[in-house]
Design a protein around this motif. Structure first.
Motif, PDB file in Angstrom:
ATOM      1  N   VAL A 277      34.387   8.188  25.969  1.00  8.82           N
ATOM      2  CA  VAL A 277      35.169   7.966  27.240  1.00  8.82           C
ATOM      3  C   VAL A 277      34.966   7.942  28.551  1.00  8.82           C
ATOM      4  O   VAL A 277      35.399   8.093  29.332  1.00  8.82           O
TER       5      VAL A 277
ATOM      6  N   SER B 282      30.382  12.410  27.903  1.00 10.93           N
ATOM      7  CA  SER B 282      29.900  11.616  27.044  1.00 10.93           C
ATOM      8  C   SER B 282      28.357  11.700  26.634  1.00 10.93           C
ATOM      9  O   SER B 282      27.889  11.583  25.412  1.00 10.93           O
TER      10      SER B 282
ATOM     11  N   ARG C 244      41.816   4.494  18.601  1.00 11.56           N
ATOM     12  CA  ARG C 244      40.677   3.640  18.509  1.00 11.56           C
ATOM     13  C   ARG C 244      40.897   2.737  16.860  1.00 11.56           C
ATOM     14  O   ARG C 244      41.148   3.413  16.021  1.00 11.56           O
TER      15      ARG C 244
ATOM     16  N   LEU D 231      33.383  12.136  33.275  1.00 13.25           N
ATOM     17  CA  LEU D 231      33.491  11.326  31.856  1.00 13.25           C
ATOM     18  C   LEU D 231      32.252  10.804  31.384  1.00 13.25           C
ATOM     19  O   LEU D 231      31.962  11.137  30.055  1.00 13.25           O
TER      20      LEU D 231
ATOM     21  N   ASN E  53      39.971  16.332  26.310  1.00 11.91           N
ATOM     22  CA  ASN E  53      41.256  16.068  25.388  1.00 11.91           C
ATOM     23  C   ASN E  53      40.442  15.876  23.973  1.00 11.91           C
ATOM     24  O   ASN E  53      39.939  15.087  23.520  1.00 11.91           O
TER      25      ASN E  53
ATOM     26  N   PHE F 223      38.871   9.710  17.963  1.00 14.75           N
ATOM     27  CA  PHE F 223      38.151   8.610  18.372  1.00 14.75           C
ATOM     28  C   PHE F 223      36.684   8.803  17.576  1.00 14.75           C
ATOM     29  O   PHE F 223      36.523   7.739  17.085  1.00 14.75           O
TER      30      PHE F 223
ATOM     31  N   TYR G 147      41.951  13.830  21.209  1.00 16.45           N
ATOM     32  CA  TYR G 147      41.757  12.471  21.325  1.00 16.45           C
ATOM     33  C   TYR G 147      40.231  12.176  20.649  1.00 16.45           C
ATOM     34  O   TYR G 147      39.903  11.158  19.919  1.00 16.45           O
ATOM     35  N   MET G 148      39.372  13.227  21.374  1.00 18.38           N
ATOM     36  CA  MET G 148      37.890  13.015  20.641  1.00 18.38           C
ATOM     37  C   MET G 148      37.809  13.206  19.225  1.00 18.38           C
ATOM     38  O   MET G 148      37.129  12.316  18.619  1.00 18.38           O
TER      39      MET G 148
ATOM     40  N   TYR H  88      40.214   7.037  28.776  1.00 18.57           N
ATOM     41  CA  TYR H  88      40.818   7.059  27.683  1.00 18.57           C
ATOM     42  C   TYR H  88      41.587   5.822  27.439  1.00 18.57           C
ATOM     43  O   TYR H  88      42.053   5.274  28.358  1.00 18.57           O
ATOM     44  N   ASP H  89      41.407   5.241  26.184  1.00 24.73           N
ATOM     45  CA  ASP H  89      42.169   4.349  25.740  1.00 24.73           C
ATOM     46  C   ASP H  89      43.656   4.621  25.599  1.00 24.73           C
ATOM     47  O   ASP H  89      44.025   5.658  25.318  1.00 24.73           O
TER      48      ASP H  89
END
Length: 208
Positions: A132, A19, A141, A15, A189, A196, A192-193, A136-137
């Motif tokens: 991330v 990033s 966000r 991860l 994901n 975010f 998700y990105m 992952y939260d």
């Protein structure tokens, strides 16, 4: 030293490597100066952005350990609007990608080795605590400190408005985010990105 060029290797988890690579790809897509990053197994590697012919002067030499956006913006503005605009681009990317590691040795100036003349801000580098990188939260966000600090900077200096008066507004779309995810060559994901990064991007709507 590889083929006449210096590279720095950092051991990072998957991860963290993603990033670093995603921010690199997004910077390139937006035309923001960025250090080059490549995936290399369990490592991420980045090319020496001084190319052995420039001096990197960390912001710490100008402002100590003061990370305050207004203090830094005014310090860089002393070197001209181009330098100040490059600092704003750095902060925009931090807000988009939630880079919480912008201490004063993680950005700065590039100078001519012989004359000491300031040429530009150093390119954006070191993003292994962004996005991330820490997982992952659990929830989507929402507004966070980096977004709020950018709005505060605009309120006190109009730095973002001044930047936008000289440059086109950076355009980020879900499609661009998906493209940057693909270009990292890593599994992530994407939905998700998209959520975010778009949440971070909306700070520009608030400012504008």
């Amino acid at each position: 030293m590889e083929n006449g060029e210096w590279w720095m290797y950092k051991a990072e988890n998957e991860l963290e490597r993603f990033s670093e690579l995603f921010v690199f790809e997004l910077c390139r897509a937006l035309g923001f100066p960025t250090a080059e990053y490549q995936n290399s197994g369990a490592f991420i590697r980045t090319k020496d952005f001084t190319r052995g012919v420039l001096n990197f002067e960390p912001a710490a030499y100008l402002v100590g350990d003061d990370e305050d956006y207004v203090t830094n913006y005014e310090a860089f503005l002393e070197f001209g609007e181009q330098i100040a605009d490059q600092y704003v681009e750095l902060l925009l990317m931090d807000a988009f990608c939630r880079n919480a590691d912008r201490h004063t040795y993680n950005y700065g100036l590039l100078r001519d080795q012989k004359t000491g003349q300031v040429l530009s801000m150093a390119p954006n580098f070191d993003h292994n605590i962004a996005l991330v990188a820490r997982g992952y939260d659990d929830s989507p966000r929402k507004s966070d400190l980096l977004m709020e600090l950018l709005v505060e900077l605009e309120g006190q200096t109009h730095a973002v408005s001044r930047y936008l008066s000289r440059h086109p507004k950076p355009i980020i779309t879900p499609e661009l985010i998906a493209q940057c995810c693909i270009q990292t060559g890593m599994t992530v994901n994407v939905d998700y990105m998209q959520q975010f990064a778009m949440a971070g991007y909306k700070v520009l709507d608030k400012i504008c």
